[in-house]
Scaffold this motif. Structure first.
Motif, short mmCIF file in Angstrom:
data_model
loop_
_atom_site.label_atom_id
_atom_site.label_comp_id
_atom_site.label_asym_id
_atom_site.label_seq_id
_atom_site.Cartn_x
_atom_site.Cartn_y
_atom_site.Cartn_z
N PHE A 206 41.48 -10.23 14.38
CA PHE A 206 40.32 -9.68 15.09
C PHE A 206 39.10 -9.66 14.19
CE2 PHE A 206 37.53 -6.44 16.74
CZ PHE A 206 37.57 -6.64 18.11
N LEU A 207 39.28 -9.24 12.92
CA LEU A 207 38.16 -9.19 11.99
C LEU A 207 37.59 -10.59 11.73
CD1 LEU A 207 39.48 -6.59 9.38
CD2 LEU A 207 37.74 -6.24 11.16
N ALA A 208 38.50 -11.58 11.64
CA ALA A 208 38.04 -12.96 11.41
C ALA A 208 37.25 -13.46 12.61
CB ALA A 208 39.24 -13.86 11.14
N GLU A 209 37.75 -13.19 13.82
CA GLU A 209 37.05 -13.63 15.02
C GLU A 209 35.75 -12.86 15.21
OE1 GLU A 209 36.20 -16.11 17.92
OE2 GLU A 209 38.08 -16.24 16.80
N GLN A 210 35.74 -11.60 14.79
CA GLN A 210 34.50 -10.81 14.86
C GLN A 210 33.42 -11.42 13.97
OE1 GLN A 210 34.26 -6.23 14.93
NE2 GLN A 210 33.85 -6.70 12.81
N LEU A 217 25.77 -14.95 16.73
CA LEU A 217 24.62 -14.13 17.10
C LEU A 217 23.64 -13.98 15.94
CD1 LEU A 217 26.55 -13.49 19.48
CD2 LEU A 217 25.70 -11.16 19.44
N ASP A 218 23.97 -14.61 14.79
CA ASP A 218 23.12 -14.58 13.59
C ASP A 218 22.82 -13.15 13.16
OD1 ASP A 218 21.72 -15.87 11.53
OD2 ASP A 218 19.81 -15.60 12.55
N ARG A 219 23.89 -12.38 12.98
CA ARG A 219 23.73 -11.01 12.52
C ARG A 219 24.87 -10.67 11.57
NH1 ARG A 219 25.13 -7.51 17.99
NH2 ARG A 219 27.38 -7.85 18.00
N ASP A 220 24.85 -9.45 11.02
CA ASP A 220 25.85 -9.04 10.04
C ASP A 220 27.26 -9.12 10.63
OD1 ASP A 220 27.50 -6.57 8.68
OD2 ASP A 220 26.14 -7.55 7.27
N LYS A 221 28.18 -9.68 9.85
CA LYS A 221 29.53 -9.93 10.35
C LYS A 221 30.32 -8.66 10.63
CE LYS A 221 31.69 -10.27 5.77
NZ LYS A 221 32.48 -11.15 4.87
N SER A 222 29.90 -7.52 10.08
CA SER A 222 30.67 -6.28 10.23
C SER A 222 30.28 -5.48 11.46
CB SER A 222 30.50 -5.41 8.98
OG SER A 222 29.13 -5.06 8.80
N ILE A 223 29.28 -5.92 12.20
CA ILE A 223 28.86 -5.18 13.39
C ILE A 223 29.98 -5.17 14.42
CG2 ILE A 223 27.20 -5.11 15.30
CD1 ILE A 223 25.13 -6.26 13.46
N GLU A 224 30.26 -4.02 14.96
CA GLU A 224 31.35 -3.87 15.92
C GLU A 224 30.99 -4.50 17.27
OE1 GLU A 224 34.03 -0.28 17.95
OE2 GLU A 224 32.53 0.16 16.41
N ILE A 225 31.97 -5.13 17.89
CA ILE A 225 31.77 -5.80 19.18
C ILE A 225 32.35 -4.93 20.29
CG2 ILE A 225 32.06 -7.94 20.47
CD1 ILE A 225 30.63 -8.25 17.79
N GLN A 226 31.58 -4.74 21.34
CA GLN A 226 32.06 -4.00 22.50
C GLN A 226 32.82 -4.97 23.42
OE1 GLN A 226 31.77 -0.69 22.82
NE2 GLN A 226 30.70 -0.65 20.84
N ILE A 227 34.10 -4.69 23.63
CA ILE A 227 34.96 -5.57 24.42
C ILE A 227 35.35 -4.87 25.72
CG2 ILE A 227 37.10 -6.91 24.44
CD1 ILE A 227 35.09 -7.83 22.37
N VAL A 228 35.36 -5.62 26.80
CA VAL A 228 35.77 -5.09 28.09
C VAL A 228 37.23 -4.64 28.01
CG1 VAL A 228 36.47 -7.38 28.92
CG2 VAL A 228 35.92 -5.61 30.57
N ASN A 229 37.56 -3.55 28.70
CA ASN A 229 38.91 -2.99 28.61
C ASN A 229 39.94 -3.86 29.30
OD1 ASN A 229 38.18 -0.71 27.12
ND2 ASN A 229 37.55 0.38 28.97
N GLU A 230 39.65 -4.29 30.51
CA GLU A 230 40.63 -5.06 31.27
C GLU A 230 39.95 -6.27 31.91
OE1 GLU A 230 43.93 -1.89 32.77
OE2 GLU A 230 41.98 -1.86 33.78
#
Length: 423
Positions: A206-210, A217-230
């Motif tokens: 997950f961290l690698a894909e993040q 998106l040309d931004r910092d790699k550590s920014i958390e991604i909001q993922i749909v639940n289902e």
């Protein structure tokens, strides 16, 4: 009997929880319903706004557009100044110096032809922007689906780890009353360790894909991604046909390249025409000494008109032949690309249908696994329970759920390709 009721009631609760994982959720490629649509659409907009690759193509387009201003110019004005070291004598006096000005003008319509050619090149370059944006949308969407898949798999793994802990408790109770052995407990613990390992590896994935997603998106790699639940496969498919490919920007680009070659040939024909030159020569003449007449020392002014005629125009004939060959090449390239896009579209449509079939099959298998587990738990009422069978059923459920998630990912990845090729 209290233990039996506890086991039966708890397992029914687990079955209901697992069955609720199958949720019908409809969506198209770039927009989900409700909050999920806003999430992905927002990410795509951010990627399009920040992408260095898009900016690169936009700058290249601006450069080619600016060339239309460059080609409007006419040839440089020629100015010559000369001084006679040995002064030639004329009737009116000796020539001292000479100044000449000359301006060549292209044949009528040549500048317009150059503008049309430069504009055609710019139009073809614009399609690179459109194509790059589409490809970026595909990349962002597919990376988002990868993140969703990993996240959904982690949730399932956590559920099964908790379920195994519950089974471990039941096994310990069964050992106390003589209905199971300590080996059954160890097997359940080993299975928990295996799933915990898979979960730990999944977290790294997950961290690698993040990182991949944030880079798009040309931004910092550590920014958390909001993922749909289902997210699951919608109930109905939207039909697509390969006829929509005719308007695809990858094919439109070939049409515009073909037009640019046509404009190149028109420009070539204009270049094969003569160029007209206008100029004037001014010669300073000194007075003849000891002579008196009206034109003594009169300067010379000589207007001139010239023609630049391409008598040896083999290069223009060769350019015409080259343009004809380029047009044939573009036609072949377009047909080749059209065949490739048709194949990709047909494959994506097939992959989406296959994903639906697999999803439905896994749903049936999951229900049957649930029924088998119910039968297995009921066997506890007879006084025996085989925890080997419990592990087998649990492993099957995990496999079917993982396969369902993979089918969802395959479905939306295929839909992404379909939309890239069809819209």
């Amino acid at each position: 009997m209290k233990i039996v009721k506890y086991i039966s009631g708890f397992c029914n609760l687990i079955f209901c929880s697992l069955s609720k994982r199958v949720v019908v959720f409809g969506c198209s490629l770039f927009t989900f319903h409700f909050t999920s649509g806003q999430q992905l659409e927002t990410y795509i907009e951010e990627a399009l706004a920040n992408s260095p690759e898009i900016q690169k193509f936009e700058l290249q387009y601006q450069i080619t557009t600016e060339k239309t201003n460059e080609v409007r110019t006419i040839p440089n004005t020629e100015i010559g100044v000369g001084y006679f070291v040995s002064e030639p004598e004329t009737r009116t006096g000796a020539q001292k110096a000479k100044v000449s000005i000359k301006q060549m003008i292209p044949w009528f319509g040549s500048i317009t032809a150059r503008e049309s050619y430069a504009s055609a090149i710019a139009n073809a370059k614009y399609e690179d922007i459109v194509i790059a944006k589409r490809k970026l949308i595909v990349a962002v969407s597919q990376s988002y689906y990868n993140l969703y898949t990993i996240n959904a798999q982690q949730k399932i793994l956590l559920q099964h780890i908790e379920l195994l802990k519950t089974y471990e408790t039941l096994a310990l109770t069964a050992v106390e009353i003589g209905k199971a052995s300590a080996v059954d407990v160890l097997r359940l613990q080993i299975r928990q360790n295996e799933l915990s390992q898979v979960l730990a590896v999944s977290e790294q994935d997950f961290l690698a894909e993040q990182t991949v997603f944030n880079t798009l998106l040309d931004r910092d790699k550590s920014i958390e991604i909001q993922i749909v639940n289902e997210l699951t496969i919608p109930s109905e498919n939207v039909s697509f046909t390969s006829t929509t490919l005719a308007l695809h920007p990858e094919l439109i680009k070939y049409d515009k390249l073909y037009q640019s070659v046509e404009q190149s040939e028109l420009l070539n024909q204009k270049k094969s025409n003569p160029m007209i030159g206008f100029g004037i020569d001014y010669i300073a003449v000194s007075e003849r000494p000891n002579m008196n007449f009206s034109d003594n020392g009169k300067d010379i002014i000589m207007p001139m008109v010239s023609l630049s005629i391409p008598l040896f125009n083999q290069k223009h004939k060769s350019k015409t032949k080259q343009n004809q060959l380029k047009q044939q090449e573009i036609k072949v390239q377009k047909q080749e690309r059209l065949n490739t896009l048709k194949t990709a579209l047909d494959k994506a449509i097939t992959d989406r249908k296959t994903a639906r079939i697999r999803f439905d099959t896994q749903a049936k298998n999951l229900k049957q696994a649930k029924d088998a587990e119910e039968i297995l738990v009921k066997s506890y009422e007879t006084g025996t329970i085989d925890f080997n069978d419990v592990l087998d059923i649990q492993e099957l459920q995990l496999k079917f759920q993982m396969n369902q998630i993979a089918s969802v990912k395959a479905y939306f990845n295929a839909t992404t390709i379909i939309n890239y090729l069809s819209n």
